[in-house]
Design a protein around this motif. Structure first.
Motif, PDB file in Angstrom:
ATOM      1  N   LEU A  24      -3.474   0.910   9.526  1.00 60.23           N
ATOM      2  CA  LEU A  24      -3.918  -0.171   8.639  1.00 60.23           C
ATOM      3  C   LEU A  24      -2.827  -0.527   7.635  1.00 60.23           C
ATOM      4  CD1 LEU A  24      -6.548  -1.766   7.975  1.00 60.23           C
ATOM      5  CD2 LEU A  24      -7.036   0.000   6.276  1.00 60.23           C
ATOM      6  N   VAL A  25      -2.163   0.492   7.101  1.00 60.03           N
ATOM      7  CA  VAL A  25      -1.136   0.286   6.072  1.00 60.03           C
ATOM      8  C   VAL A  25       0.100  -0.397   6.670  1.00 60.03           C
ATOM      9  CG1 VAL A  25       0.549   1.549   4.676  1.00 60.03           C
ATOM     10  CG2 VAL A  25      -1.893   2.100   4.507  1.00 60.03           C
ATOM     11  N   ILE A  26       0.468   0.012   7.894  1.00 58.91           N
ATOM     12  CA  ILE A  26       1.674  -0.569   8.497  1.00 58.91           C
ATOM     13  C   ILE A  26       1.382  -2.015   8.887  1.00 58.91           C
ATOM     14  CG2 ILE A  26       3.307  -0.411  10.409  1.00 58.91           C
ATOM     15  CD1 ILE A  26       2.931   2.647  10.253  1.00 58.91           C
ATOM     16  N   GLY A  27       2.161  -2.918   8.321  1.00 60.50           N
ATOM     17  CA  GLY A  27       1.927  -4.344   8.546  1.00 60.50           C
ATOM     18  C   GLY A  27       1.007  -4.984   7.526  1.00 60.50           C
ATOM     19  N   SER A  28       0.665  -4.266   6.465  1.00 58.25           N
ATOM     20  CA  SER A  28      -0.275  -4.827   5.485  1.00 58.25           C
ATOM     21  C   SER A  28       0.442  -5.590   4.375  1.00 58.25           C
ATOM     22  CB  SER A  28      -1.178  -3.736   4.911  1.00 58.25           C
ATOM     23  OG  SER A  28      -0.413  -2.747   4.270  1.00 58.25           O
ATOM     24  N   GLU A  29       1.737  -5.771   4.485  1.00 57.28           N
ATOM     25  CA  GLU A  29       2.502  -6.692   3.641  1.00 57.28           C
ATOM     26  C   GLU A  29       2.339  -6.433   2.139  1.00 57.28           C
ATOM     27  OE1 GLU A  29       2.718 -10.697   5.004  1.00 57.28           O
ATOM     28  OE2 GLU A  29       2.418 -10.150   7.101  1.00 57.28           O
ATOM     29  N   GLY A  30       2.360  -5.161   1.764  1.00 61.63           N
ATOM     30  CA  GLY A  30       2.346  -4.828   0.344  1.00 61.63           C
ATOM     31  C   GLY A  30       1.045  -5.155  -0.348  1.00 61.63           C
ATOM     32  N   GLN A  31      -0.042  -5.280   0.419  1.00 62.12           N
ATOM     33  CA  GLN A  31      -1.324  -5.636  -0.206  1.00 62.12           C
ATOM     34  C   GLN A  31      -2.254  -4.446  -0.384  1.00 62.12           C
ATOM     35  OE1 GLN A  31      -3.058  -9.202   1.568  1.00 62.12           O
ATOM     36  NE2 GLN A  31      -1.699 -10.259   0.159  1.00 62.12           N
ATOM     37  N   LEU A  32      -1.889  -3.291   0.155  1.00 63.56           N
ATOM     38  CA  LEU A  32      -2.786  -2.141   0.047  1.00 63.56           C
ATOM     39  C   LEU A  32      -2.238  -1.059  -0.883  1.00 63.56           C
ATOM     40  CD1 LEU A  32      -3.975  -1.680   3.763  1.00 63.56           C
ATOM     41  CD2 LEU A  32      -4.778  -3.282   2.028  1.00 63.56           C
ATOM     42  N   GLY A  33      -0.960  -1.128  -1.206  1.00 66.01           N
ATOM     43  CA  GLY A  33      -0.353  -0.101  -2.040  1.00 66.01           C
ATOM     44  C   GLY A  33       1.157  -0.194  -1.899  1.00 66.01           C
ATOM     45  N   ILE A  34       1.881   0.712  -2.568  1.00 61.47           N
ATOM     46  CA  ILE A  34       3.337   0.736  -2.444  1.00 61.47           C
ATOM     47  C   ILE A  34       3.742   2.056  -1.819  1.00 61.47           C
ATOM     48  CG2 ILE A  34       5.531   0.742  -3.702  1.00 61.47           C
ATOM     49  CD1 ILE A  34       4.419  -1.276  -5.594  1.00 61.47           C
ATOM     50  N   VAL A  35       4.391   1.972  -0.666  1.00 56.40           N
ATOM     51  CA  VAL A  35       4.858   3.159   0.046  1.00 56.40           C
ATOM     52  C   VAL A  35       6.140   3.655  -0.624  1.00 56.40           C
ATOM     53  CG1 VAL A  35       5.859   3.935   2.228  1.00 56.40           C
ATOM     54  CG2 VAL A  35       3.778   2.557   2.221  1.00 56.40           C
ATOM     55  N   THR A  36       6.194   4.949  -0.931  1.00 57.19           N
ATOM     56  CA  THR A  36       7.374   5.502  -1.600  1.00 57.19           C
ATOM     57  C   THR A  36       8.163   6.478  -0.729  1.00 57.19           C
ATOM     58  OG1 THR A  36       6.037   7.244  -2.585  1.00 57.19           O
ATOM     59  CG2 THR A  36       6.370   5.234  -3.899  1.00 57.19           C
ATOM     60  N   GLU A  37       7.513   7.059   0.269  1.00 57.78           N
ATOM     61  CA  GLU A  37       8.208   7.947   1.210  1.00 57.78           C
ATOM     62  C   GLU A  37       7.611   7.753   2.588  1.00 57.78           C
ATOM     63  OE1 GLU A  37       8.133  12.088   0.189  1.00 57.78           O
ATOM     64  OE2 GLU A  37       8.790  11.749  -1.864  1.00 57.78           O
ATOM     65  N   ALA A  38       8.399   8.032   3.619  1.00 59.19           N
ATOM     66  CA  ALA A  38       7.888   7.915   4.982  1.00 59.19           C
ATOM     67  C   ALA A  38       8.449   9.011   5.872  1.00 59.19           C
ATOM     68  CB  ALA A  38       8.243   6.547   5.577  1.00 59.19           C
ATOM     69  N   THR A  39       7.605   9.495   6.807  1.00 58.73           N
ATOM     70  CA  THR A  39       8.069  10.378   7.871  1.00 58.73           C
ATOM     71  C   THR A  39       8.207   9.533   9.127  1.00 58.73           C
ATOM     72  OG1 THR A  39       6.926  12.277   6.931  1.00 58.73           O
ATOM     73  CG2 THR A  39       7.544  12.430   9.244  1.00 58.73           C
ATOM     74  N   VAL A  40       9.423   9.485   9.681  1.00 52.07           N
ATOM     75  CA  VAL A  40       9.643   8.648  10.863  1.00 52.07           C
ATOM     76  C   VAL A  40      10.000   9.526  12.048  1.00 52.07           C
ATOM     77  CG1 VAL A  40      10.466   6.745   9.425  1.00 52.07           C
ATOM     78  CG2 VAL A  40      12.125   8.292  10.477  1.00 52.07           C
ATOM     79  N   ARG A  41       9.774   9.004  13.249  1.00 54.25           N
ATOM     80  CA  ARG A  41      10.134   9.684  14.473  1.00 54.25           C
ATOM     81  C   ARG A  41      11.589   9.335  14.816  1.00 54.25           C
ATOM     82  NH1 ARG A  41       6.146   9.661  19.220  1.00 54.25           N
ATOM     83  NH2 ARG A  41       4.933   8.816  17.507  1.00 54.25           N
TER      84      ARG A  41
END
Lengths: 484, 484
Positions: free
Chosen positions: B208-225
């Protein structure tokens, strides 16, 4: 875990049973409504057979419109609803409750459209997983996720649980292979989510719906992606002295960046059980077995296998045996896919579904044995090693309540271990009722509250599959401020 | 589209500007706060430069705690917030508004952890896409999604827009390659969503968060593959007489079940523009060009290419040229990835981002030319053909308002065409302000309302990036019943 609680049935609803059945009978023909006690009994549990509850009634609608009418009726009357696919949930996801109506998708079983140029297919939600592949196999295509229950389980259930399977290491799980759904909301509204194109603008409600365990709505149709069958596929058996060696080998293969199409693990007890059932030629002298499948052209398979063999040798592999024929391949997979059923022949069992980072496999395998032994029980391990999805089968006698409680405690300890090493409670079976009360081990109250607030958008009154997924305690009476 | 409307700024907030700046200055040090008009000007637009608005102030926090403090302050004071990655959005996703504070992730640029055995990496959200790959390339790994702006764009922006890139045909887009995030909710609450394991129980809030264009919160860290780099990779140029032939060839390759790692399309005008810029050896006599990249061992690449060549011949290919060296490969990709910049050298342009089922490519290419010609304009087509993600660049003169309006109308007609043939408004650029008012073409009011109700769970007061994604008209004043 230990004796999962069901909510106390709503006596006002129980008292209105005749009136509710009469209301439902105005919405669907008699052959779509199950009301007698004998017939309802077929729906009182799923594959978590240790728990069962008789539902108020069962409806088997034949169309999206009928699902909509039934949901609108239940919503208006405040009646709880338990959605049901084929009832193969190992987590109790489809177990009814006495004051709930079951809505099953058994009669929604038509294949609507196959679009080869775009590699998609549209099916009703009650079509079985294997029937999807069956419809396109003559043209050389298949639907990738392959739960062991694929002969019976429906795409509706696969969507509810975000189901996986042995071959998902390469192809991804349900959420990677479903492009769109028609879903009926709790009040009967019909929405289209996703579609044949790769992505949709706005919020990703499709991802939210997949794996939501029947709590956001009832899916009646789905557009799935189909893939071309590979040129060839070859499973190879690798026998090791110990589970720890086999686990370290899996971690090394993944760490080296090799992604076989499947990488399945069996420990000694699982090998014995499955070999006795399937005569697949599993090495009975091995302490642990990996079934690694590669696919592609002969040259491609040879090249990938050479790298895998090299890593396996460095981890002390003792036996290597390649399938040399389609019949051998079928026997090897039959043994693996029948593992749960074959285990059921020798004992009752509960099947855990924790997922861990693959690098932690050797450690977790060792500690799992200790945990189960400390409860005086036996465990058979058979699981999707490549993606770190464990399926320890804890054996017990279900007629001995003390032993059942021990088994459930051991399972609980194993799942806590999975979370502790950076993994999670469930890989592909879902939370259901089985792991509901362990959700607090995985999530803090803030995280859980956020999930419940999203859930409430779809089902404010908690009518849809309400006893599942979220702990019964601490459910949000969501604060609502009047809108400015 | 035609002259996108911005909401009227809240004069009460504008009047409180000094007080708001003073409040922010108590939360972050001076070097993290941008307040002078000259410095704020750098943040007044993004890559949709036809539109710009001066923000109230810009904050560049250095930690999750600072982001939390700033969001909590803004939430308490009722101040709108526009999150910003590197400001490379082509859809105006990061364009500020006068009564909003911009929160940028530029100073959150540390790589926190690399875990090779589990093939994951943890980064702060302001790390650029290319820096992620840069950190693991010496060990033979890479991060797969590769937007053309990858030198500048941040993982925060990639997550906001669910960004893709040329090589996503094989490896998937951002949502398939991010495993978990730390996100700050609008009220300053910090939540962990997803994690290093493959899946998490409960609702899929990560999707849900991915692609939500900054409307659900501000992501500060990410774990990527991270993925192992392939043994080899080879782009091949296929020149065709017409766009329709090239489009039919793409549809046939996908229909045959071949998935090259990339399959890029350029029409005649795009070939000319990119060749003049990059000297990549593109065939200037061709009417349309496909760049198809295969990867793997030499034998694997040869085998896949042979099948592709056969299909291309059946579709009338005139030129086939394989890259013979790393330098040629670099030039071929430089030409493609610089296409937008190179186009900017000859004209202003707007870049559409519609996605269609690949089977519809020949039809849509033909109708797009007709649409643009009917407005008296020119179009250069350069796009990810394999996944049906179109990028028509409509050329116009931005100093001529009549021509700008024509260009926007042509773009609107093209996007409506995409939806009409079963596709959607955006593949990888997001909705932003650019396509906000076209969302009603894609979704009916019921579908949009359901998305907005989910959005409201995260941001009841519409403070986060509020002018974007959802049409300004018809926003839900959500009905709230007091909870029983």
């Amino acid at each position: 875990m230990t004796a999962i609680a069901f909510p106390v049935p709503d006596s006002a609803i129980l008292a209105r049973r005749d009136e509710i059945v009469a209301g439902l009978s105005r919405l669907v023909p008699p052959e779509c409504l199950v009301t007698t006690e004998n017939e309802r009994r077929a729906f009182e549990t799923d594959a978590l057979t240790a728990y069962r509850r008789m539902p108020l009634a069962v409806v088997l609608p034949r169309s999206t419109a009928e699902v909509s009418a039934v949901l609108a009726f239940c919503h208006r009357e405040g009646i709880k609803v338990v959605p049901r696919g084929a009832g193969t949930s190992l987590a109790g996801g489809a177990i009814p409750q006495e004051d709930a109506v079951v809505i099953g998708v058994a009669k929604l079983n038509r294949i609507l459209d196959v679009d080869f140029p775009n590699r998609t297919m549209r099916v009703e939600a009650g079509v079985t997983n294997l029937a999807i592949t069956g419809a396109v196999a003559p043209d050389g295509f298949f639907y990738a996720p392959d739960p062991s229950s694929q002969l019976a389980c429906t795409i509706a259930g696969n969507i509810g649980m975000n189901s996986g399977g042995a071959h998902c290491l390469k192809y991804g799980v349900t959420t990677n292979n479903v492009l769109g759904v028609t879903m009926v909301l709790v009040d009967g509204t019909v929405v289209e989510i996703g579609g044949p194109a790769m992505d949709a603008p706005g919020l990703d409600l499709l991802g939210l719906v997949i794996g939501s365990e029947g709590q956001l709505g009832i899916v009646t149709e789905a557009t799935v992606r189909i893939l071309p069958a590979p040129e060839g596929a070859r499973p190879v058996l690798f026998g090791f002295r110990t589970s720890e060696e086999a686990g370290a080998c899996v971690a090394a293969i993944i760490g080296a960046g090799i992604i076989p199409v499947a990488m399945e693990f069996m420990d000694k007890l699982a090998i014995e059980i499955c070999e006795a059932f399937a005569n697949a030629g599993y090495p009975l002298d091995a302490g642990a077995l990996l079934i690694i499948e590669v696919e592609g052209s002969e040259a491609e398979m040879d090249a990938t296998l050479a790298r895998i063999v090299e890593i396996a040798r460095a981890h002390g592999v003792e036996t290597i045996r390649e399938s040399k024929s389609a019949m051998e391949t079928a026997a090897i997979w039959k043994g693996r896919k029948s593992a749960f059923g074959a285990t059921g022949r020798i004992a009752d069992y509960i099947c855990m579904d924790g997922t861990i980072p693959t690098g932690q496999l050797p450690l977790v395998l060792e500690r799992m044995s200790e945990i189960v032994a400390s409860h005086g029980l036996r465990v058979a391990n058979v699981f999707h090693a490549g993606d770190g999805n464990l399926h320890p089968l804890i054996l017990f006698n279900c007629n001995d309540p003390v032993e059942q409680e021990k088994a459930e405690r051991a399972g609980e300890d194993i799942l806590k271990l999975c979370v502790e090493v950076g993994g999670c409670l469930t890989g592909e079976h879902g939370v259901g009722i089985e792991k509901r009360d362990l959700m607090t081990v995985q999530f803090n109250p803030t995280d859980l509250a956020q999930q419940m607030r999203v859930r409430a958008v779809f089902d404010e009154d908690w009518l849809l599959n309400p006893a599942k997924v979220f702990p019964l305690e601490g459910r949000l009476p969501i604060e609502r401020r009047p809108h400015a």
